[in-house]
Design a protein around this motif. Structure first.
Motif, PDB file in Angstrom:
ATOM      1  N   ARG A  28      74.272  86.882  30.714  1.00 13.71           N
ATOM      2  CA  ARG A  28      74.655  85.786  29.813  1.00 13.71           C
ATOM      3  C   ARG A  28      73.708  84.592  29.978  1.00 13.71           C
ATOM      4  NH1 ARG A  28      79.989  86.151  31.209  1.00 13.71           N
ATOM      5  NH2 ARG A  28      79.924  84.228  32.409  1.00 13.71           N
ATOM      6  N   LYS A  29      73.456  84.229  31.240  1.00  8.66           N
ATOM      7  CA  LYS A  29      72.565  83.085  31.501  1.00  8.66           C
ATOM      8  C   LYS A  29      71.149  83.404  31.035  1.00  8.66           C
ATOM      9  CE  LYS A  29      74.829  80.766  35.387  1.00  8.66           C
ATOM     10  NZ  LYS A  29      74.591  80.140  36.698  1.00  8.66           N
ATOM     11  N   LEU A  30      70.726  84.665  31.229  1.00 12.24           N
ATOM     12  CA  LEU A  30      69.377  85.059  30.827  1.00 12.24           C
ATOM     13  C   LEU A  30      69.218  84.938  29.305  1.00 12.24           C
ATOM     14  CD1 LEU A  30      66.591  86.312  31.462  1.00 12.24           C
ATOM     15  CD2 LEU A  30      67.634  88.557  31.179  1.00 12.24           C
ATOM     16  N   ARG A  31      70.209  85.427  28.543  1.00 11.18           N
ATOM     17  CA  ARG A  31      70.118  85.361  27.069  1.00 11.18           C
ATOM     18  C   ARG A  31      69.962  83.913  26.608  1.00 11.18           C
ATOM     19  NH1 ARG A  31      73.780  89.842  27.319  1.00 11.18           N
ATOM     20  NH2 ARG A  31      75.642  88.542  27.248  1.00 11.18           N
ATOM     21  N   SER A  32      70.732  83.043  27.223  1.00  9.62           N
ATOM     22  CA  SER A  32      70.691  81.631  26.840  1.00  9.62           C
ATOM     23  C   SER A  32      69.311  81.023  27.143  1.00  9.62           C
ATOM     24  CB  SER A  32      71.812  80.914  27.597  1.00  9.62           C
ATOM     25  OG  SER A  32      71.613  79.546  27.570  1.00  9.62           O
ATOM     26  N   LEU A  33      68.770  81.321  28.324  1.00  8.80           N
ATOM     27  CA  LEU A  33      67.455  80.775  28.710  1.00  8.80           C
ATOM     28  C   LEU A  33      66.348  81.332  27.809  1.00  8.80           C
ATOM     29  CD1 LEU A  33      65.791  79.108  30.824  1.00  8.80           C
ATOM     30  CD2 LEU A  33      65.509  81.244  32.085  1.00  8.80           C
ATOM     31  N   ILE A  34      66.431  82.630  27.506  1.00  6.41           N
ATOM     32  CA  ILE A  34      65.398  83.271  26.676  1.00  6.41           C
ATOM     33  C   ILE A  34      65.405  82.660  25.255  1.00  6.41           C
ATOM     34  CG2 ILE A  34      64.831  85.463  25.497  1.00  6.41           C
ATOM     35  CD1 ILE A  34      63.961  85.637  28.350  1.00  6.41           C
ATOM     36  N   HIS A  35      66.578  82.487  24.666  1.00  5.76           N
ATOM     37  CA  HIS A  35      66.661  81.872  23.340  1.00  5.76           C
ATOM     38  C   HIS A  35      66.057  80.474  23.367  1.00  5.76           C
ATOM     39  CE1 HIS A  35      69.320  85.067  21.862  1.00  5.76           C
ATOM     40  NE2 HIS A  35      68.980  84.615  20.674  1.00  5.76           N
ATOM     41  N   HIS A  36      66.412  79.719  24.376  1.00  2.01           N
ATOM     42  CA  HIS A  36      65.917  78.343  24.520  1.00  2.01           C
ATOM     43  C   HIS A  36      64.390  78.341  24.653  1.00  2.01           C
ATOM     44  CE1 HIS A  36      65.544  74.261  26.144  1.00  2.01           C
ATOM     45  NE2 HIS A  36      64.792  74.791  27.098  1.00  2.01           N
ATOM     46  N   ALA A  37      63.858  79.197  25.533  1.00  2.00           N
ATOM     47  CA  ALA A  37      62.408  79.206  25.786  1.00  2.00           C
ATOM     48  C   ALA A  37      61.657  79.587  24.503  1.00  2.00           C
ATOM     49  CB  ALA A  37      62.076  80.191  26.913  1.00  2.00           C
ATOM     50  N   TYR A  38      62.196  80.535  23.748  1.00  2.00           N
ATOM     51  CA  TYR A  38      61.518  80.981  22.517  1.00  2.00           C
ATOM     52  C   TYR A  38      61.507  79.863  21.474  1.00  2.00           C
ATOM     53  CZ  TYR A  38      60.294  83.872  18.520  1.00  2.00           C
ATOM     54  OH  TYR A  38      59.673  84.387  17.415  1.00  2.00           O
ATOM     55  N   ARG A  39      62.623  79.183  21.358  1.00  2.00           N
ATOM     56  CA  ARG A  39      62.733  78.144  20.315  1.00  2.00           C
ATOM     57  C   ARG A  39      62.025  76.848  20.698  1.00  2.00           C
ATOM     58  NH1 ARG A  39      68.219  78.250  20.502  1.00  2.00           N
ATOM     59  NH2 ARG A  39      69.061  80.170  19.665  1.00  2.00           N
ATOM     60  N   GLU A  56      66.265  88.370  20.758  1.00  2.00           N
ATOM     61  CA  GLU A  56      67.331  89.391  20.728  1.00  2.00           C
ATOM     62  C   GLU A  56      66.923  90.658  21.478  1.00  2.00           C
ATOM     63  OE1 GLU A  56      67.593  86.440  18.066  1.00  2.00           O
ATOM     64  OE2 GLU A  56      66.095  87.998  17.694  1.00  2.00           O
ATOM     65  N   ASP A  57      65.601  90.817  21.707  1.00  2.00           N
ATOM     66  CA  ASP A  57      65.146  92.030  22.410  1.00  2.00           C
ATOM     67  C   ASP A  57      65.399  91.950  23.916  1.00  2.00           C
ATOM     68  OD1 ASP A  57      64.133  93.259  20.090  1.00  2.00           O
ATOM     69  OD2 ASP A  57      62.368  91.959  20.180  1.00  2.00           O
ATOM     70  N   ILE A  58      65.647  90.741  24.428  1.00  2.00           N
ATOM     71  CA  ILE A  58      65.889  90.580  25.881  1.00  2.00           C
ATOM     72  C   ILE A  58      67.359  90.219  26.051  1.00  2.00           C
ATOM     73  CG2 ILE A  58      65.116  89.438  28.016  1.00  2.00           C
ATOM     74  CD1 ILE A  58      62.793  90.793  26.581  1.00  2.00           C
ATOM     75  N   ARG A  59      68.193  91.215  26.213  1.00  2.00           N
ATOM     76  CA  ARG A  59      69.637  90.963  26.280  1.00  2.00           C
ATOM     77  C   ARG A  59      70.173  91.080  27.698  1.00  2.00           C
ATOM     78  NH1 ARG A  59      72.179  90.075  22.237  1.00  2.00           N
ATOM     79  NH2 ARG A  59      74.170  90.759  23.108  1.00  2.00           N
ATOM     80  N   ARG A  60      69.486  91.836  28.518  1.00  2.00           N
ATOM     81  CA  ARG A  60      69.944  91.979  29.903  1.00  2.00           C
ATOM     82  C   ARG A  60      68.757  92.071  30.854  1.00  2.00           C
ATOM     83  NH1 ARG A  60      71.973  95.863  26.808  1.00  2.00           N
ATOM     84  NH2 ARG A  60      74.025  94.903  27.006  1.00  2.00           N
ATOM     85  N   VAL A  61      69.068  92.005  32.156  1.00  2.00           N
ATOM     86  CA  VAL A  61      67.997  91.925  33.166  1.00  2.00           C
ATOM     87  C   VAL A  61      66.986  93.065  33.002  1.00  2.00           C
ATOM     88  CG1 VAL A  61      67.544  92.000  35.647  1.00  2.00           C
ATOM     89  CG2 VAL A  61      69.486  90.683  34.783  1.00  2.00           C
TER      90      VAL A  61
END
Ligand SMILES: [Zn+2]
Length: 426
Positions: A28-39, A56-61
């Motif tokens: 969950r934390k990873l998805r949030s960080l990845i979305h933030h970093a991309y945007r 959306e391609d990075i959903r889990r560890v």
């Protein structure tokens, strides 16, 4: 402070959750960080685009392996506005510097809430070992890490600490201890080792901490034995970095280090792929609380071993074994086999006449060993040393020995006992 107490309570609760819940929390934390970093962060947007990836391609560890790993040099080479999130008020960020033990120091920036979360990650091992908030701590640390000024809760007797630089002498560390009389001795393991040796040589018997915590340098076998003899305490090794807070720490009940999986994702890689439990791999971290300047799949340069033996602590946090040192601390033998720096710690302590030592490799079939001789040093010491290294490694190598008066730390004050200048085998 109230915010920090909330973080602390959350952290102490999380560690009791089953491993599967912790993995879900990480995802969950990873998805949030990845979305933030991309945007918000151009550096990562480009990285994703270069691989044709969307958040959306990075959903889990497990999906992280689709992204490349990144290095400190890549972040240093990019302009600050490329690696930081858009619209961030830099004056409200906390700046943290890496120690600079491997090249130029890197300045990291954290939002206050992330910095607070990472500070709290260092408290988990202290609580796990029974430290109470009113115990005082003496820190022997790099000048950039020393405490400056007092926080308001320290006036109330909570988390009090004093610091002294690693560049001071062992005699000055002893004076600082006697002035302050703390319960906790905390510092770079290399400096604690020097202090332990000084305490034993001078026959001091009044340095009696309740706890000894080592950070930053490798807590090798010799360091552990010296600290046990000098202070009658077992050193508790903490593994962390400015880029990710406290990453892992020795559990009082398990055989291994618990990973702070709620703040950091740790991968162990060799040739780009995860290594199996028990095998050494490059440590790559993703800091789940790095929203100002995201740290995603970042190469720390250390070599660690995943896995460990679970006993009865009841914590869901995953385990790793010891950090074996940095990638360039592994010696490459003529046959291509690798020799862990731990090999030398085990070998050197069995040879009489050696006070301190350092091993360099600049060619594949030759080692240079600096030695600070002890009182019982003789010509046999060197013969014995050559024989032991050859026998224990099982291979013939040229061994050049140079006697020196002391072995200085590097510019950051860290003591690295084994350094190879060959290309990293990892
Ligand atoms: Zn444990």
């Amino acid at each position: 402070m109230i915010y920090q107490l909330g973080n602390l309570a959350r952290m102490l609760r999380v560690q009791w959750q089953p491993a599967s819940d912790l993995r879900e929390l990480q995802n969950r934390k990873l998805r949030s960080l990845i979305h933030h970093a991309y945007r918000q962060v151009p550096f990562y947007r480009r990285l994703f685009d270069s691989r044709g990836l969307k958040p959306e391609d990075i959903r889990r560890v497990g999906d992280l392996s689709r992204l490349p790993t990144i290095s400190k040099e890549q972040i240093q080479a990019a302009p600050a506005e490329e690696v930081m999130a858009f619209g961030l008020d830099r004056s409200k960020c906390v700046e943290v510097r890496t120690s600079g033990s491997t090249g130029l120091p890197l300045t990291l920036r954290y939002r206050r809430e992330d910095d607070s979360r990472l500070n709290v990650s260092w408290l988990r091992p202290l609580f796990a070992h029974g430290v109470r908030p009113w115990y005082r701590k003496l820190e022997i640390s790099g000048p950039h890490n020393l405490p400056s000024g007092k926080k308001w809760y320290q006036h109330l007797g909570i988390w009090r600490r004093e610091g002294i630089s690693i560049f001071s002498s062992p005699g000055e560390w002893v004076k600082a201890w006697r002035r302050y009389r703390p319960e906790i001795l905390y510092g770079y393991s290399g400096s604690l080792k020097l202090l332990a040796r000084h305490v034993l040589d001078a026959g001091l018997d009044d340095i009696r901490p309740r706890f000894v915590f080592g950070v930053s340098d490798l807590a090798d076998e010799e360091c552990r034995e010296l600290i046990q003899s000098a202070f009658s305490r077992t050193i508790i090794d903490l593994y962390g970095a400015a880029e990710a807070g406290c990453i892992a720490w020795e559990c009082p009940r398990c055989q291994g280090y618990h990973i702070n999986a709620d703040t950091v994702i740790v991968e162990f890689l060799r040739d780009g792929r995860p290594v199996p439990p028990g095998s050494p791999g490059r440590v790559v971290v993703t800091n789940l609380h790095s929203y100002a300047m995201p740290i995603i799949r970042y190469e720390l340069g250390d070599i660690g071993i995943p896995g460990g033996e679970k006993r009865s602590c009841g914590w869901g946090l995953p385990l790793m074994k010891v950090i074996e040192g940095r990638g360039d601390a592994f010696i490459v033998l003529p046959s291509g086999r690798l020799l862990s720096p731990m090999f030398f710690f085990g070998t050197m302590k069995k040879i009489k006449g050696i006070n301190q030592w350092k091993v360099f490799q600049s060619e594949v079939d030759c080692l240079k060993i600096l030695i600070v001789p002890a009182k019982n040093f003789s010509s046999e010491t060197i013969d014995h040393l050559r024989k032991r290294v050859e026998e224990n490694s099982g291979e013939k190598m040229g061994i050049e020995v140079e006697l020196v008066e002391n072995i200085p730390g590097d510019s950051s004050g860290k003591v690295r006992a084994v350094v190879s200048q060959l290309e990293s085998p990892f």
